[in-house]
Enzyme design. Structure first.
Site, PDB file in Angstrom:
ATOM      1  N   HIS A  59      11.093  36.327  34.462  1.00 21.93           N
ATOM      2  CA  HIS A  59      12.320  36.953  33.991  1.00 21.93           C
ATOM      3  C   HIS A  59      12.123  38.451  33.813  1.00 21.93           C
ATOM      4  CE1 HIS A  59      15.649  37.697  30.874  1.00 21.93           C
ATOM      5  NE2 HIS A  59      16.229  37.448  32.020  1.00 21.93           N
ATOM      6  N   HIS A  60      12.967  39.224  34.468  1.00 29.80           N
ATOM      7  CA  HIS A  60      13.000  40.675  34.310  1.00 29.80           C
ATOM      8  C   HIS A  60      14.389  41.100  33.861  1.00 29.80           C
ATOM      9  CE1 HIS A  60       9.626  41.340  37.571  1.00 29.80           C
ATOM     10  NE2 HIS A  60       9.141  40.881  36.429  1.00 29.80           N
ATOM     11  N   GLU A  61      14.613  41.186  32.579  1.00 27.50           N
ATOM     12  CA  GLU A  61      15.868  41.800  32.106  1.00 27.50           C
ATOM     13  C   GLU A  61      15.634  43.302  32.087  1.00 27.50           C
ATOM     14  OE1 GLU A  61      19.173  40.819  31.206  1.00 27.50           O
ATOM     15  OE2 GLU A  61      19.158  42.997  31.424  1.00 27.50           O
ATOM     16  N   GLU A 120      32.571  39.585  35.225  1.00 30.06           N
ATOM     17  CA  GLU A 120      32.636  38.460  34.284  1.00 30.06           C
ATOM     18  C   GLU A 120      34.002  38.370  33.599  1.00 30.06           C
ATOM     19  OE1 GLU A 120      28.996  38.492  32.000  1.00 30.06           O
ATOM     20  OE2 GLU A 120      27.841  38.821  33.838  1.00 30.06           O
ATOM     21  N   GLU A 145      26.917  30.616  29.987  1.00 30.97           N
ATOM     22  CA  GLU A 145      26.665  31.356  28.744  1.00 30.97           C
ATOM     23  C   GLU A 145      27.960  31.636  27.974  1.00 30.97           C
ATOM     24  OE1 GLU A 145      24.665  34.876  30.130  1.00 30.97           O
ATOM     25  OE2 GLU A 145      26.486  35.756  30.950  1.00 30.97           O
ATOM     26  N   HIS A 153      21.021  38.397  37.916  1.00 33.96           N
ATOM     27  CA  HIS A 153      22.185  38.315  37.021  1.00 33.96           C
ATOM     28  C   HIS A 153      22.769  39.714  36.821  1.00 33.96           C
ATOM     29  CE1 HIS A 153      22.209  34.111  35.238  1.00 33.96           C
ATOM     30  NE2 HIS A 153      21.421  34.077  36.294  1.00 33.96           N
TER      31      HIS A 153
HETATM   32  C1  NOJ Z   1      22.632  37.771  30.783  1.00 35.93           C
HETATM   33  C2  NOJ Z   1      22.261  36.647  31.667  1.00 35.93           C
HETATM   34  O1  NOJ Z   1      23.387  36.184  32.375  1.00 35.93           O
HETATM   35  C3  NOJ Z   1      21.667  35.564  30.814  1.00 35.93           C
HETATM   36  O2  NOJ Z   1      21.402  34.429  31.596  1.00 35.93           O
HETATM   37  C4  NOJ Z   1      20.423  36.097  30.149  1.00 35.93           C
HETATM   38  O3  NOJ Z   1      19.941  35.109  29.272  1.00 35.93           O
HETATM   39  C5  NOJ Z   1      20.716  37.370  29.367  1.00 35.93           C
HETATM   40  N1  NOJ Z   1      21.444  38.301  30.164  1.00 35.93           N
HETATM   41  C6  NOJ Z   1      19.419  38.060  28.902  1.00 35.93           C
HETATM   42  O4  NOJ Z   1      18.702  38.524  30.012  1.00 35.93           O
HETATM   43 CA    CA Z   2      25.638  37.438  32.489  1.00 38.99          CA
END
Ligand code: NOJ
Ligand code: CA
Length: 698
Positions: free
Chosen positions: A393-395, A191, A498, A473
């Site tokens: 969504h899996h963060e 990034e 973002e 991501h």
């Molecule tokens: C970074 C991701 O690029 C973004 O899209 C997401 O909202 C946040 N992480 C939280 O998971």
């Molecule tokens: Ca990101």
């Protein structure tokens, strides 16, 4: 039959190559004096020539020329191993094999439907002259639009466990060049803003690295089919010479494999102009065919979601008064999606684990337990009844030690609820991936090391078993694996929208004109365009006009595209919003009409499901007028063109909302010239009139 491969011994090769027209009339790279060509091959139509070289002490190398003019001068090949002598010298040529392929395959979804895969292949088998007398094969595939080569480690008792300390592959660029690149090995993964420097000032870069050589030829260095291996970074060692260094492992060898195995392909896309890089299918062609069979269950789509508000900080992932993922709020998004024809609704912050310092650790995340104010089952039903699907969504915060044991139950849950796309996330500094080592203890790995190349494929394969698509991501970079696993539909892996919410600095106007010719050469990006309100967190301006936000749907390819802005913002811009409603995400064909890396680009794409065409153009901070030659339209047909273009006086700094939306008739052969504002863009829908007599057969 293929007449263009040659194997020769000693110094007679040069004469023979020249005789075959393989060297053209151009001067040979000076370094040829040090190593003799021992084999060579050209592309089927003769555009590119590859030579394999062996120096007096048996060091293998290669070179590449285009129309006889050197592109890559003599460059070394080989490996450093952690537990055995390096594998880069004392070789002799044991055998040479060749093969020609010309086939066309169909993409289930993509930038174009049919892809031609046409190349000549040269396989050289090298063997050490002295014990341990190890063998190593190198395979070159030479297309008109570039070269891919990979190493194949044959099974052999003296090298059955291959522990690679580093790869020695070089790319010695034969002419001075301008390079567009982002740093590798830095904390923010991929990034970064793109650097534009002389090649001779590159440090250590991620791929794709894009080069414009002094003579005008464009070259992109990257890799294809990164499977169970560590990503290739490029480090400039001297002058114009780049050398591979593999993304590190927490400990020991960077790659640990058992022979036989093949490395990823090292790729050079080579074109007359910048657009030629974008339309090259070389990376996909070097990947294995679809391993999943019929994948009609993946539906390319647009989606909205509880997302931009989180980045604006007006709502939160965490539970509490600002919680975005509430039942009421998500119903609002589902209604909005249903009313506007969007298939997906992404919901972030739906699951337990966001309340502490999730950024730092990720060990609190549950991938099956919703927060109490989020009725997961009820909302999944509510959505489906309206023709909409929740997007999962899996963060993970890159804590895969914590995520992997939950992966299967989490995907089972989604499959049961009809959630058929999941966005995964690996937020953590580079080198901060938490993974279990062989002893069951946590190790800190890199986002693009061998451990993560395995992890991502595991997620993609488990998801495919359940007919779920994956959008990663903070991913490992794309190397075309969507061909083999067409449910790996998109990823991030660059600065996306973002950064316009909170980035310091936000994305500059040239950013997307850089992405198209760099990051996008790797594959689809979930950029999340369409912020028509043009303001980030606390009112920070986005460096774009409103027309450019529309253009991004055509210019930045992905089979899933977000309409990232808030529903209440779209309500303020009904006319421009219509383009976002109309624009498809799956294409029959793609043409780059013009463009220069980092300056501007104009792309035309044909809808896969109708005869309509779409055009998008974006510029950097400079106003310019772009040519839109309508040669792509069908002859004899009229089209109703709806144009969304920067108005006179539009400027991202002073007048970003100034847009003209107008309708024109269009026919093939017309040559339009249209203005782009500073930070501006252009989007056009060409709606095809019905063919022939009204009503006939339709
Ligand atoms: C970074 C991701 O690029 C973004 O899209 C997401 O909202 C946040 N992480 C939280 O998971
Ligand atoms: Ca990101």
């Amino acid at each position: 039959m293929m007449g263009r491969a040659v194997l020769l011994v000693g110094g007679r090769l040069l004469a023979a190559l020249a005789g075959l027209g393989l060297l053209g009339g151009a001067a040979l790279p000076l370094r040829l004096a040090r190593a003799d060509p021992v084999a060579g091959i050209s592309s089927p139509a003769g555009t590119l020539q590859v030579q394999v070289l062996l120096s007096g002490d048996g060091k293998p190398g290669y070179s590449v020329a285009r129309h006889g003019r050197p592109v890559i001068a003599e460059s070394r090949l080989g490996f450093l191993l952690t537990d055995a002598p390096k594998l880069d010298r004392n070789f002799t040529l044991e055998s040479v094999g060749t093969r020609s392929v010309d086939q066309t395959w169909e993409q289930p979804w993509g930038e174009r439907r049919f892809v031609r895969d046409r190349y000549n292949e040269l396989r050289v088998r090298l063997k050490e002259k002295r014990p341990p007398a190890r063998a190593l094969e190198v395979v070159f595939r030479v297309f008109e639009d570039g070269v891919g080569f990979r190493y194949e480690f044959p099974g052999q008792p003296q090298l059955s466990d291959v522990n690679i300390a580093d790869e020695l592959t070089e790319f010695a660029v034969a002419e001075p060049a301008t390079a567009w690149w982002i740093p590798a090995g830095e904390w923010n993964r991929y990034e970064y803003l793109y650097n534009r420097t002389p090649l001779a000032e590159v440090g250590q870069a991620h791929t794709p690295v894009t080069l414009k050589l002094a003579g005008g030829v464009h070259v992109a260095l990257h890799e294809a089919a990164l499977v169970d291996y560590s990503a290739m970074w490029l480090r400039r060692v001297e002058g114009q010479r780049l050398k591979t260094t593999l993304s590190p492992a927490a400990e020991g060898a960077r790659v640990k494999r058992k022979a036989p195995f093949t490395t990823p392909w090292r790729t050079l896309q080579i074109a007359d102009d910048a657009g030629g890089l974008v339309t090259s299918d070389l990376i996909l062609n070097l990947n294995e065919p679809n391993a999943l069979g019929d994948v009609a269950w993946f539906v390319p789509h647009k989606y909205v979601g509880v997302w931009w508000s989180l980045h604006l900080d007006t709502e939160s992932w965490a539970s509490g008064p600002k919680h975005g993922a509430t039942t009421t709020n998500v119903k609002r998004y589902i209604d909005f999606a249903a009313a506007n024809g969007f298939r997906g609704v992404l919901v972030e912050g739906w699951n337990r684990g966001w309340d502490g310092d999730w950024f730092a650790d990720g060990s609190e995340f549950s991938f099956t337990e919703p927060y109490p104010d989020f009725d997961l089952e009820g909302l999944a039903d509510y959505a489906r009844e309206r023709g909409v699907r929740l997007v999962g969504h899996h963060e993970t915060s890159a804590n895969i030690a914590h995520y992997e044991p939950q992966l299967e139950p989490a995907l089972d849950l989604y499959a049961r609820l009809g959630v058929d796309t999941v966005k995964t996330g690996y937020v953590a500094d580079a080198g901060g991936v938490q993974a279990l080592g062989p002893d069951g203890k946590v190790r800190y790995e890199w986002h693009d090391g061998q451990v993560m190349s395995r992890h991502h494929l595991k997620v993609v394969q488990e998801a495919a078993r359940r007919h779920i698509a994956v959008n990663a991501h903070e991913p490992i970079k794309d190397t075309g694996l969507r061909r083999t696993y067409p449910n790996w539909v998109a990823r991030e892996g660059a600065r996306g929208m973002e950064y316009n919410a909170w980035g310091v600095p936000p994305n500059p106007p040239e950013h997307e004109a850089n992405l198209v010719f760099t990051r996008m050469l790797a594959g689809p990006m979930d950029f999340t365009p369409g912020v028509l309100s043009l303001t980030g967190r606390g009112g920070q301006p986005i460096q774009s006009t409103i027309a450019k936000q529309l253009a991004l749907y055509v210019v930045i390819y992905s089979p899933i595209q977000m309409a990232a802005d808030l529903p209440e913002n779209y309500a303020k811009y009904p006319e421009p919003f219509q383009f976002i409603r109309d624009v498809p995400v799956d294409w029959d064909d793609t043409r780059v009409l013009n463009g220069e890396v980092g300056d501007y680009v104009t792309i035309a794409r044909k809808d896969r499901r109708s005869d309509d065409w779409y055009v998008g153009a974006v510029t950097d901070e400079d106003a310019r007028s772009v040519r839109v030659p309508l040669d792509f339209l069908e002859p004899g047909r009229t089209y109703t063109a709806r144009l969304y273009r920067d108005a006179d006086g539009a400027d991202w700094r002073t007048n970003p909302q100034a847009i003209i939306i107008e309708t024109r008739q269009a026919r093939r052969g017309e040559r339009w010239e249209l203005p782009l504002a500073p930070g501006g863009g252009l989007a056009i829908r060409f709606e095809a009139s019905s063919r022939g007599l009204a009503g006939a057969n339709r």
